[in-house]
Design an enzyme around this catalytic site. Sequence first.
Site, PDB file in Angstrom:
ATOM      1  N   LYS A 256       2.672  -8.280  14.338  1.00  0.00           N
ATOM      2  CA  LYS A 256       1.287  -8.502  14.814  1.00  0.00           C
ATOM      3  C   LYS A 256       0.694  -9.782  14.216  1.00  0.00           C
ATOM      4  O   LYS A 256       0.165 -10.614  14.941  1.00  0.00           O
ATOM      5  CB  LYS A 256       0.360  -7.346  14.379  1.00  0.00           C
ATOM      6  CG  LYS A 256       0.694  -6.006  14.969  1.00  0.00           C
ATOM      7  CD  LYS A 256      -0.366  -4.968  14.603  1.00  0.00           C
ATOM      8  CE  LYS A 256      -0.424  -4.633  13.132  1.00  0.00           C
ATOM      9  NZ  LYS A 256       0.715  -3.839  12.629  1.00  0.00           N
TER      10      LYS A 256
ATOM     11  N   ARG B  54      -7.167   1.131  13.838  1.00  0.00           N
ATOM     12  CA  ARG B  54      -5.995   1.775  13.269  1.00  0.00           C
ATOM     13  C   ARG B  54      -6.144   3.290  13.254  1.00  0.00           C
ATOM     14  O   ARG B  54      -5.241   3.988  12.817  1.00  0.00           O
ATOM     15  CB  ARG B  54      -5.837   1.292  11.829  1.00  0.00           C
ATOM     16  CG  ARG B  54      -4.470   0.661  11.525  1.00  0.00           C
ATOM     17  CD  ARG B  54      -4.494   0.267  10.059  1.00  0.00           C
ATOM     18  NE  ARG B  54      -3.242  -0.275   9.593  1.00  0.00           N
ATOM     19  CZ  ARG B  54      -2.970  -1.564   9.501  1.00  0.00           C
ATOM     20  NH1 ARG B  54      -3.831  -2.445   9.894  1.00  0.00           N
ATOM     21  NH2 ARG B  54      -1.803  -1.962   9.011  1.00  0.00           N
TER      22      ARG B  54
ATOM     23  N   ARG C 127      10.206 -10.318   3.699  1.00  0.00           N
ATOM     24  CA  ARG C 127       9.237 -11.366   4.055  1.00  0.00           C
ATOM     25  C   ARG C 127       8.444 -11.876   2.853  1.00  0.00           C
ATOM     26  O   ARG C 127       8.230 -11.159   1.887  1.00  0.00           O
ATOM     27  CB  ARG C 127       8.302 -10.879   5.161  1.00  0.00           C
ATOM     28  CG  ARG C 127       7.270  -9.866   4.746  1.00  0.00           C
ATOM     29  CD  ARG C 127       6.449  -9.408   5.951  1.00  0.00           C
ATOM     30  NE  ARG C 127       5.502  -8.381   5.565  1.00  0.00           N
ATOM     31  CZ  ARG C 127       4.679  -7.778   6.391  1.00  0.00           C
ATOM     32  NH1 ARG C 127       4.688  -8.076   7.681  1.00  0.00           N
ATOM     33  NH2 ARG C 127       3.833  -6.858   5.965  1.00  0.00           N
TER      34      ARG C 127
ATOM     35  N   ARG D  84       3.830  -9.775  -0.489  1.00  0.00           N
ATOM     36  CA  ARG D  84       2.744  -8.794  -0.543  1.00  0.00           C
ATOM     37  C   ARG D  84       3.164  -7.633  -1.426  1.00  0.00           C
ATOM     38  O   ARG D  84       4.291  -7.161  -1.347  1.00  0.00           O
ATOM     39  CB  ARG D  84       2.433  -8.292   0.877  1.00  0.00           C
ATOM     40  CG  ARG D  84       1.452  -9.173   1.596  1.00  0.00           C
ATOM     41  CD  ARG D  84       1.306  -8.803   3.035  1.00  0.00           C
ATOM     42  NE  ARG D  84       0.972  -7.407   3.290  1.00  0.00           N
ATOM     43  CZ  ARG D  84       0.698  -6.928   4.490  1.00  0.00           C
ATOM     44  NH1 ARG D  84       0.707  -7.745   5.544  1.00  0.00           N
ATOM     45  NH2 ARG D  84       0.428  -5.658   4.673  1.00  0.00           N
TER      46      ARG D  84
ATOM     47  N   ARG E  39       3.185   3.620   4.688  1.00  0.00           N
ATOM     48  CA  ARG E  39       2.465   2.926   5.770  1.00  0.00           C
ATOM     49  C   ARG E  39       3.001   3.361   7.130  1.00  0.00           C
ATOM     50  O   ARG E  39       2.249   3.486   8.096  1.00  0.00           O
ATOM     51  CB  ARG E  39       2.587   1.396   5.583  1.00  0.00           C
ATOM     52  CG  ARG E  39       1.702   0.898   4.441  1.00  0.00           C
ATOM     53  CD  ARG E  39       2.163  -0.433   3.889  1.00  0.00           C
ATOM     54  NE  ARG E  39       2.075  -1.524   4.829  1.00  0.00           N
ATOM     55  CZ  ARG E  39       2.704  -2.687   4.685  1.00  0.00           C
ATOM     56  NH1 ARG E  39       3.457  -2.909   3.610  1.00  0.00           N
ATOM     57  NH2 ARG E  39       2.582  -3.626   5.590  1.00  0.00           N
TER      58      ARG E  39
HETATM   59  P1  AMP Z   1      -1.883  -5.184   7.459  1.00  0.00           P
HETATM   60  O1  AMP Z   1      -2.092  -6.544   6.865  1.00  0.00           O
HETATM   61  O2  AMP Z   1      -2.428  -5.062   8.862  1.00  0.00           O
HETATM   62  O3  AMP Z   1      -0.474  -4.683   7.319  1.00  0.00           O
HETATM   63  O4  AMP Z   1      -2.788  -4.190   6.573  1.00  0.00           O
HETATM   64  C1  AMP Z   1      -2.529  -3.992   5.195  1.00  0.00           C
HETATM   65  C2  AMP Z   1      -3.203  -2.716   4.693  1.00  0.00           C
HETATM   66  O5  AMP Z   1      -4.628  -2.827   4.843  1.00  0.00           O
HETATM   67  C3  AMP Z   1      -2.852  -1.432   5.456  1.00  0.00           C
HETATM   68  O6  AMP Z   1      -1.669  -0.847   4.963  1.00  0.00           O
HETATM   69  C4  AMP Z   1      -4.076  -0.572   5.154  1.00  0.00           C
HETATM   70  O7  AMP Z   1      -4.002  -0.051   3.847  1.00  0.00           O
HETATM   71  C5  AMP Z   1      -5.216  -1.564   5.180  1.00  0.00           C
HETATM   72  N1  AMP Z   1      -5.851  -1.702   6.515  1.00  0.00           N
HETATM   73  C6  AMP Z   1      -5.737  -2.771   7.359  1.00  0.00           C
HETATM   74  N2  AMP Z   1      -6.427  -2.562   8.486  1.00  0.00           N
HETATM   75  C7  AMP Z   1      -6.980  -1.337   8.371  1.00  0.00           C
HETATM   76  C8  AMP Z   1      -7.788  -0.537   9.228  1.00  0.00           C
HETATM   77  N3  AMP Z   1      -8.152  -0.972  10.448  1.00  0.00           N
HETATM   78  N4  AMP Z   1      -8.177   0.691   8.786  1.00  0.00           N
HETATM   79  C9  AMP Z   1      -7.825   1.136   7.572  1.00  0.00           C
HETATM   80  N5  AMP Z   1      -7.054   0.444   6.706  1.00  0.00           N
HETATM   81  C10 AMP Z   1      -6.626  -0.776   7.102  1.00  0.00           C
END
Ligand code: AMP
Length: 222
Positions: free
Chosen positions: A20, A95, A134, A168, A179
Site C-alpha cells: 500500500k 482499518r 524491508r 521499522r 498485525r
Molecule cells: P502501517 O504503516 O499502515 O503498516 O501502520 C502501522 C501501524 O499503525 C499498524 O500496525 C497499527 O498499529 C497502526 N495504525 C495505522 N493505521 C491505523 C488505523 N487506521 N487504525 C488503527 N491503527 C492504525
Amino acid sequence: MEDVKKGLFVVFTGAPGCGKGTQARILKEKTGIAHLSTGEMLRQYAEKDTPLGRELKALLDRGEFATDEMIIEMVKSRIMEPDCAQGFILDGFPRTLPQAEVLEGILAEKRIKLNCVLEIQVPDEIIMERILGRYSCMKCGAGYHDKFQKPKVYGVCDYCGGTEFSRRKDDNRETVQNRLINYRLLTYPTIPFFEKQGLLKTVDGTGTIEAVSKKIAEILKI
Ligand code: AMP
C-alpha cells in the site's frame, strides 16, 4: 446543492506489507495527489517523548491498533488541508468497520465521492518475507529490500545518496503475526462493506513494484 468534487479519491487497502505505502508513493508521484498514511502519522507521534508518544510507541511495537477515536480525529483534520482538495490516497485507513462508517459520513459532508477502494492482494507467506526484508533510507524515506530491491551501490541510497538506513520496529516476526491477525479480524470486514457499495476493486500485488503500479494505473484509468 454543491456539486460532487472532481478529483482522484482512493483508498488503498490490504494486509500489512501488501505494498500500500509503496504504491501510494508512486501514485502520488504520478498524479500529485496527497498521500495520507495513518501508520506514518502515528509513527511521527510515537517519536515524541510525551505520554501519548510513549503509549503509541508501545502499541505499535505490539502490532495493535490505535483507537478509532484518535485515528478518526487525525484523518478528519488531515482531509481538511488544502493539498487534499484535488484528491488523496488513504493508506491504512479505514482499518476497522467503525472507521469505514465514519469515513462515509466525512466524505458525504465534504461532497467527495470515492473513485474506488483498491484491495492489493498478497498471500501471507509472501508478506512475511517482504516485511522482514524491508528497510528505508533515513534521509529521504526511499524503500528498499534485502532481496528484492537493493540500492544500486551497496549502502548508498539511489535517490539522495544517504548512507543511513533503518527498519521499522514493528517489522519483526512476532509483531507481523499480530498485525496479520488484526488485519483478518478487524480490517477484512471492511472489504464486503465497500463491495456492497460497488466501490471495491482488487489487484494482484505479487508482481514487481513496476508491474503492480502499471495495473493500478489501468484500474484507475490514469
Ligand atoms: P502501517 O504503516 O499502515 O503498516 O501502520 C502501522 C501501524 O499503525 C499498524 O500496525 C497499527 O498499529 C497502526 N495504525 C495505522 N493505521 C491505523 C488505523 N487506521 N487504525 C488503527 N491503527 C492504525
